[in-house]
Design a protein around this motif. Structure first.
Motif, short mmCIF file in Angstrom:
data_model
loop_
_atom_site.label_atom_id
_atom_site.label_comp_id
_atom_site.label_asym_id
_atom_site.label_seq_id
_atom_site.Cartn_x
_atom_site.Cartn_y
_atom_site.Cartn_z
N UNK A 169 0.79 -1.23 0.00
CA UNK A 169 0.00 0.00 0.00
C UNK A 169 0.82 1.27 0.00
N UNK A 170 2.14 1.17 -0.22
CA UNK A 170 2.96 2.38 -0.27
C UNK A 170 2.53 3.26 -1.43
N UNK A 171 2.60 4.57 -1.27
CA UNK A 171 2.24 5.47 -2.38
C UNK A 171 3.04 5.13 -3.64
N UNK A 172 2.33 4.97 -4.73
CA UNK A 172 2.98 4.68 -6.00
C UNK A 172 3.24 3.21 -6.27
N UNK A 173 2.97 2.34 -5.30
CA UNK A 173 3.20 0.90 -5.51
C UNK A 173 2.07 0.34 -6.38
N UNK A 174 2.43 -0.25 -7.52
CA UNK A 174 1.43 -0.84 -8.41
C UNK A 174 1.12 -2.27 -7.97
N UNK A 175 0.07 -2.83 -8.55
CA UNK A 175 -0.26 -4.23 -8.26
C UNK A 175 0.87 -5.14 -8.73
N UNK A 176 1.49 -4.81 -9.86
CA UNK A 176 2.61 -5.63 -10.34
C UNK A 176 3.82 -5.51 -9.41
N UNK A 177 4.05 -4.31 -8.87
CA UNK A 177 5.12 -4.15 -7.88
C UNK A 177 4.90 -5.09 -6.70
N UNK A 178 3.65 -5.12 -6.23
CA UNK A 178 3.35 -5.94 -5.06
C UNK A 178 3.48 -7.43 -5.39
N UNK A 179 3.00 -7.84 -6.55
CA UNK A 179 3.16 -9.24 -6.94
C UNK A 179 4.65 -9.62 -6.98
N UNK A 180 5.46 -8.72 -7.50
CA UNK A 180 6.90 -8.99 -7.58
C UNK A 180 7.50 -9.15 -6.19
N UNK A 181 7.07 -8.33 -5.25
CA UNK A 181 7.60 -8.42 -3.88
C UNK A 181 7.21 -9.74 -3.23
N UNK A 182 5.96 -10.13 -3.37
CA UNK A 182 5.51 -11.38 -2.76
C UNK A 182 6.22 -12.57 -3.39
N UNK A 183 6.32 -12.57 -4.71
CA UNK A 183 7.00 -13.68 -5.39
C UNK A 183 8.48 -13.75 -5.02
N UNK A 184 9.11 -12.59 -4.88
CA UNK A 184 10.52 -12.58 -4.48
C UNK A 184 10.68 -13.15 -3.07
N UNK A 185 9.77 -12.77 -2.17
CA UNK A 185 9.83 -13.30 -0.81
C UNK A 185 9.66 -14.81 -0.80
N UNK A 186 8.74 -15.30 -1.61
CA UNK A 186 8.53 -16.76 -1.70
C UNK A 186 9.78 -17.44 -2.24
N UNK A 187 10.38 -16.84 -3.27
CA UNK A 187 11.56 -17.44 -3.90
C UNK A 187 12.77 -17.47 -2.96
N UNK A 188 12.75 -16.65 -1.91
CA UNK A 188 13.85 -16.67 -0.95
C UNK A 188 13.88 -17.98 -0.16
N UNK A 189 12.76 -18.71 -0.18
CA UNK A 189 12.71 -20.00 0.48
C UNK A 189 12.43 -19.96 1.97
N UNK A 190 11.97 -18.80 2.48
CA UNK A 190 11.66 -18.72 3.90
C UNK A 190 10.36 -19.47 4.19
#
Length: 401
Positions: A169-190
């Protein structure tokens, strides 16, 4: 069950959205410097334990210990280990206890994390917030996505569990930005990921920018959509929601946070830290003005003085460094049980509420798809999670508290 929270109020810089009790100064006077902070917290432990004994509180060994902030890892690793050892000496630490510290990815390296692991820490939670550089810039975060991956790699190498925190929900964050963040977090393997909606307080840098019109106001509908995106992606990756803002693989849930939501006892140490006790004989309430009030109560919540200098002065005087405390009435306790239980996957245990609930007024929420009632528990659906305040309010209306 009993747990310990230790607040470390220091940061290298203050993020624009942050409204937590944090300070960037290295030294704020006697008892309030980074260099002496561990010793001050250890002294507070002794004061708190004496108070507990005097008020009939006999806690079991700590099941979890959590270092939060601020940035705990801005201190030397040896300081964190020293405070953990003091918890062990003061209350004991249960076998297989969960021992966590929050960490800024900029403040740890392999040697630092190894020292934590050797000292008894077994879990580390990284403040990732986003994988998109432009969003990190808006949030005033200094780390890069690569730093997060490096931190997790060194934690894995020494056998520590890792978690990451995200903010949407940060100002200027797009839906694609958010998808990229979640996918990156998942790919970290945590095995554990937290995702929190951005909350902007008016007294923060970001709050002032929004008020001035230089940044857009976060949008509730945008945040709801991003929550659904996170829930879909995380669930598909095998991380199940267990609290509104937290997902984990089975067995990797944060036991410390579950303790809060289950309304157990905890001791909070450090400036601004809160404590909670379910059964206290009486209470001596010390304030910065050195006033004392004695009351009888079945439950208590208290909060430490927020400013490190004043907090340190109270400890140096041998006083409990409380800013205040309040009794928890039976009615308030039931309200907390409802609010906390309706946030978690295991649900609200109706047996804890006795005959106070009019189930005829609860049933319509199940018909509307807000909750599921199963085996004597009320569990929020995803829609119910998004409308959690509404569910809680309607539950209160159906109870004779």
């Amino acid at each position: 069950m009993f747990e310990v929270y230790i607040h470390v109020p220091f940061c290298m810089r203050r993020c624009g959205y942050c409204d937590f009790n944090t300070y960037t100064a290295v030294d704020m006077g006697e008892g309030a410097s980074r260099g002496n902070y561990a010793n001050m917290v250890i002294r507070e432990m002794s004061i708190v334990r004496d108070w507990q004994i005097a008020h009939g509180i006999d806690e079991p060994e700590a099941a979890t210990v959590f270092f939060g902030g601020g940035t705990p890892t801005i201190l030397k690793a040896s300081d964190l280990v020293a405070m953990l050892n003091a918890v062990r000496d003061t209350w004991g630490i249960a076998e297989n206890a969960e021992i966590t510290t929050e960490a800024n990815p900029d403040t740890v390296n392999a040697d630092y994390v190894k020292e934590l692991a050797n000292g008894g820490f077994n879990r580390i939670s990284f403040g990732m917030q986003s994988a998109v550089p432009s969003v990190l810039k808006i949030l005033d975060r200094t780390h890069t996505p690569a730093n997060v991956a490096a931190g997790i790699a060194v934690a894995n190498a020494v056998g520590m569990r890792s978690s990451v925190d995200l903010i949407y929900g940060a100002p200027g964050e797009s839906l694609d930005d958010w998808r990229a963040s979640v996918r990156t977090a998942i790919d970290l393997g945590v095995n554990h990921i937290s995702a929190y909606a951005l909350t902007v307080a008016p007294n923060t840098k970001m709050g002032r920018q929004i008020a001035a019109g230089t940044l857009p106001t976060p949008d509730d509908d945008d945040e709801a959509t991003k929550y659904e995106i996170a829930d879909d992606l995380l669930s598909a990756a095998g991380l199940e929601w267990y609290e509104i803002s937290n997902w984990a693989r089975p067995g990797y849930e944060s036991q410390h946070n579950l303790g809060y939501w289950r309304n157990i006892d905890w001791a909070g140490l450090g400036p601004g830290a809160h404590s909670h006790y379910g059964n206290v004989l009486d209470v001596e309430q010390s304030t910065p003005k050195e006033k004392t009030e004695t009351v009888k109560t079945s439950g208590l919540r208290s909060w430490d003085i927020a400013h490190p200098r004043m907090w340190g002065q109270a400890i140096n005087a041998g006083d409990m460094p409380w800013s205040g405390s309040e009794r928890i009435s039976n009615e308030e306790n039931l309200e907390e049980i409802i609010m906390l239980g309706l946030r978690i996957r295991e649900g609200l245990d109706l047996s804890l509420l006795g005959n106070t609930v009019d189930m005829a007024r609860i049933q319509p929420m199940e018909d509307e798809g807000l909750i599921v009632i199963r085996d004597g528990r009320v569990i929020p659906t995803r829609t119910g999670r998004l409308l959690n305040d509404t569910v809680i309010e309607r539950f209160f209306d159906a109870c004779s508290l």
